[in-house]
Design a protein around this motif. Sequence first.
Motif, PDB file in Angstrom:
ATOM      1  N   ASP B  70       0.814  -1.196   0.000  1.00 30.56           N
ATOM      2  CA  ASP B  70       0.000   0.000   0.000  1.00 30.56           C
ATOM      3  C   ASP B  70       0.854   1.255   0.000  1.00 30.56           C
ATOM      4  OD1 ASP B  70      -2.280   1.310   0.069  1.00 30.56           O
ATOM      5  OD2 ASP B  70      -2.665   1.097   2.228  1.00 30.56           O
ATOM      6  N   HIS B  71       2.114   1.057  -0.065  1.00 33.95           N
ATOM      7  CA  HIS B  71       3.121   2.097   0.048  1.00 33.95           C
ATOM      8  C   HIS B  71       3.063   3.048  -1.126  1.00 33.95           C
ATOM      9  CE1 HIS B  71       7.170   2.578   2.073  1.00 33.95           C
ATOM     10  NE2 HIS B  71       6.327   2.279   3.040  1.00 33.95           N
ATOM     11  N   ASP B  72       3.284   4.322  -0.887  1.00 34.09           N
ATOM     12  CA  ASP B  72       3.179   5.278  -1.984  1.00 34.09           C
ATOM     13  C   ASP B  72       4.541   5.692  -2.520  1.00 34.09           C
ATOM     14  OD1 ASP B  72       1.841   6.909  -3.783  1.00 34.09           O
ATOM     15  OD2 ASP B  72       2.149   8.654  -2.482  1.00 34.09           O
ATOM     16  N   ASP B  73       5.508   4.798  -2.519  1.00 35.44           N
ATOM     17  CA  ASP B  73       6.811   5.208  -3.043  1.00 35.44           C
ATOM     18  C   ASP B  73       6.847   5.068  -4.561  1.00 35.44           C
ATOM     19  OD1 ASP B  73       8.800   2.380  -3.285  1.00 35.44           O
ATOM     20  OD2 ASP B  73       6.784   2.322  -2.441  1.00 35.44           O
ATOM     21  N   GLU B  74       7.838   5.737  -5.123  1.00 36.81           N
ATOM     22  CA  GLU B  74       7.971   5.825  -6.575  1.00 36.81           C
ATOM     23  C   GLU B  74       8.136   4.448  -7.221  1.00 36.81           C
ATOM     24  OE1 GLU B  74       8.419   8.198 -10.077  1.00 36.81           O
ATOM     25  OE2 GLU B  74       7.706   8.635  -8.053  1.00 36.81           O
ATOM     26  N   ASN B  77       4.898   2.571  -7.301  1.00 35.54           N
ATOM     27  CA  ASN B  77       4.025   3.206  -8.285  1.00 35.54           C
ATOM     28  C   ASN B  77       4.437   2.858  -9.707  1.00 35.54           C
ATOM     29  OD1 ASN B  77       2.485   4.364  -6.301  1.00 35.54           O
ATOM     30  ND2 ASN B  77       3.637   6.299  -6.288  1.00 35.54           N
ATOM     31  N   MET B  78       5.751   2.755  -9.931  1.00 36.73           N
ATOM     32  CA  MET B  78       6.207   2.370 -11.267  1.00 36.73           C
ATOM     33  C   MET B  78       5.728   0.961 -11.608  1.00 36.73           C
ATOM     34  SD  MET B  78      10.068   3.915 -11.368  1.00 36.73           S
ATOM     35  CE  MET B  78      10.555   3.099 -12.892  1.00 36.73           C
ATOM     36  N   ILE B  79       5.755   0.099 -10.606  1.00 35.80           N
ATOM     37  CA  ILE B  79       5.261  -1.258 -10.838  1.00 35.80           C
ATOM     38  C   ILE B  79       3.782  -1.204 -11.192  1.00 35.80           C
ATOM     39  CG2 ILE B  79       4.731  -3.442  -9.696  1.00 35.80           C
ATOM     40  CD1 ILE B  79       7.312  -3.123  -8.130  1.00 35.80           C
ATOM     41  N   HIS B  80       3.069  -0.398 -10.451  1.00 37.26           N
ATOM     42  CA  HIS B  80       1.635  -0.254 -10.707  1.00 37.26           C
ATOM     43  C   HIS B  80       1.394   0.196 -12.155  1.00 37.26           C
ATOM     44  CE1 HIS B  80      -2.352   0.333  -8.516  1.00 37.26           C
ATOM     45  NE2 HIS B  80      -2.613   0.500  -9.799  1.00 37.26           N
ATOM     46  N   SER B 103      -1.684  -3.063   2.936  1.00 38.12           N
ATOM     47  CA  SER B 103      -0.666  -2.560   3.836  1.00 38.12           C
ATOM     48  C   SER B 103       0.429  -3.603   4.040  1.00 38.12           C
ATOM     49  CB  SER B 103      -1.296  -2.193   5.177  1.00 38.12           C
ATOM     50  OG  SER B 103      -0.264  -2.002   6.123  1.00 38.12           O
ATOM     51  N   ALA B 104       1.670  -3.206   3.794  1.00 41.43           N
ATOM     52  CA  ALA B 104       2.785  -4.151   3.872  1.00 41.43           C
ATOM     53  C   ALA B 104       3.093  -4.540   5.315  1.00 41.43           C
ATOM     54  CB  ALA B 104       4.022  -3.543   3.222  1.00 41.43           C
ATOM     55  N   ALA B 231      10.505   5.872   7.011  1.00 44.67           N
ATOM     56  CA  ALA B 231       9.706   6.604   6.012  1.00 44.67           C
ATOM     57  C   ALA B 231       9.054   7.853   6.607  1.00 44.67           C
ATOM     58  CB  ALA B 231       8.650   5.694   5.371  1.00 44.67           C
ATOM     59  N   ASP B 232       9.745   8.457   7.526  1.00 45.69           N
ATOM     60  CA  ASP B 232       9.218   9.655   8.190  1.00 45.69           C
ATOM     61  C   ASP B 232      10.141  10.818   7.829  1.00 45.69           C
ATOM     62  OD1 ASP B 232       9.002  11.750  10.031  1.00 45.69           O
ATOM     63  OD2 ASP B 232       8.404  10.417  11.673  1.00 45.69           O
ATOM     64  N   ALA B 233       9.601  11.766   7.086  1.00 45.39           N
ATOM     65  CA  ALA B 233      10.431  12.840   6.531  1.00 45.39           C
ATOM     66  C   ALA B 233      11.133  13.636   7.615  1.00 45.39           C
ATOM     67  CB  ALA B 233       9.578  13.763   5.664  1.00 45.39           C
TER      68      ALA B 233
END
Lengths: 350, 350
Positions: B70-74, B77-80, B103-104, B231-233
Amino acid sequence: MDKPTTKDLAKAAGVSLATVDRVLNRRGGVRQATVERVTAAIRALNYVRDISAANLARSTEYKLVFLLPDHDDEFTNMIHIALDEANVSMVHERTTVSITRVSANDPHRIAQEIDGLSADKVDGVAIMAPETAQVRDAILRLDARGIAVVAFVSNQPNAQSAYFVGINNEAAGRTAGQLLARFIGERQGTVLAVTETMQSRDSLERRLGFDAIMAKYVPRLRVHPSMETYADAARTAKIIAVALHNNPEIVGIYLMNHDVSETMQAIEAQGIPQKYVIIGHELTQHTRARLITGTMDAVITQDVGHLVRSSIRVLKARITRIGTVASQERIRIEIILRENLPEDTKTSYL
Amino acid sequence: MDKPTTKDLAKAAGVSLATVDRVLNRRGGVRQATVERVTAAIRALNYVRDISAANLARSTEYKLVFLLPDHDDEFTNMIHIALDEANVSMVHERTTVSITRVSANDPHRIAQEIDGLSADKVDGVAIMAPETAQVRDAILRLDARGIAVVAFVSNQPNAQSAYFVGINNEAAGRTAGQLLARFIGERQGTVLAVTETMQSRDSLERRLGFDAIMAKYVPRLRVHPSMETYADAARTAKIIAVALHNNPEIVGIYLMNHDVSETMQAIEAQGIPQKYVIIGHELTQHTRARLITGTMDAVITQDVGHLVRSSIRVLKARITRIGTVASQERIRIEIILRENLPEDTKTSYL
DNA sequence: GAATAATTGAGGTACGTACATCATTTTGCG
DNA sequence: CGCAAAATGATGTACGTACCTCAATTATTC
């Protein structure tokens, strides 16, 4: 909504199945206005012919020919083997590929071979040959005869009809240059560039890219003029020995052509090859072994299986006038170190 | 000799077409001795069923499901996106792929999702999820229900039924290590290794390979303990700032996880990122941009399109019980520098 | 407007496999 | 041996397309 069939097309265009068939297969004898009605329906329904069913009905074979150089280097042999493998795994896709090997140095023979291919015996051709006027013209004639063409490994930029399956050699040269420069690091010295012959467009382009990077990032590392081995082992041994002996300041060597073995043997004969950063092209058993021992530092390569499969896909796509995904057909410039060396598997099936 | 058909099989085995069909499609009601006669004929004639014709007759669809985090990383998303593309180009191969994002971090939810897949709605599943006992068991149950499974990107070494499509992360870590070591050259200093979380098997393996290489070739370059960003900016910015400030001797940084952008931003916020040799994973728009500017020195990546297409091929091969060429399904560990950066094309068709 | 040519329609067969039904043969068992 | 059960055969339809033939309709031409 399901995939539309020819029946749907006929209904949508308000014509009979026979007419749809005439339009689809360009049999002629259809009024222009009717053709347009059908093509409009094709677009409207987003119709794409079912190739499997079409092939089944046609009970057709795609006959492809690969024209390879007569050269006995490891890289060309790997292509030959990959083609044989493809031949096996493609039987069930109604595709047969045959291989013809022609002397790379004789443009007339190559052109002659190309001209000898007739549309009723061959559907598509992949040509791996140096770019010459004769070959270019022969390719244009092929296209005129309705045979699909692909320029394989070596580009034929002046034969527009030939789609190129291969890598950008100038970029490959730049990649080699960047890697060599960074591997050499802060050291002082000069760099050797060796190839079989600078007559070949591939070597020229690689050298161009290589020089551009060296000049930009490490101008202190002078690159010697390209040395040509002419694929002659004795000559190679001699010129390499002389060059290394006379230029003790050499720190890096770039092998530009497909076959490294003779040159590498000549270098190894001079002892301590590890003192040079050496980068070459094409992952073969020779370069693989030397990556493992550390004699070579990196190999720039293109995936032979990918080259072969991609050419076949592109040829079939052109024959059937159906598309392929462009990104799948882009051949990558791969960098291989000891650490990311792919396993050396024999052909196997999952 | 042409490809044998079921008719040839029937003749060779001395049975009727109906019996051949019963054997081929495991319909049962055939004596063991007869089954063997038919299978013997299959081997003798080297018969392979014509999948196109079979698909046509069945008018079947291969229904595949990809389970992504469910992760929103690039990278994800490319896989999607690659999957969406594959969906389009696969329509004509009777294949539809649907994507479910879960959710992973919640193994129970993932297992639940897997258990919800029934054999009449799904033919094959590709699972990209961290290895946990729940997921492993759910995969085994899938297999028992006769649904084909592939472990996608993240290996599931304890679920033997799941073929793994992805790279060897330990080798990827070694590759990164080698490259970093050679790019750093003779310089003294320490190296930072950053990831999202060391809970993930991928990061663990990469770190393992990375350390092995560093210890072997450049023991003088100490590698700091892995830093975790979660993953926390805000956290990322803080810990990176502290680390770089407190350790001015740092010369190299290895970013182990799929998403570099937050970490790279944190590094860039400290100024002069060029003073570090920085290597990360996955070619995305973020890493691409930083390779071009020179902020990052190299990217280790796996071809997303290849991952997707390969998984689909393997799943279909398992469903139809027909083989694929193993070498085509081996995902390569690719090294990307600015010079061999592939063009950034949008999806297009040839 | 009639003759002729061009266009379109209707229908069948084929490709290799899947799947269903019904008839026939073989087998096993008491 | 006789009968039920199991195994096998025979045959037909379907999938989507290609390709063929012949008939029917429409355009064109003088």
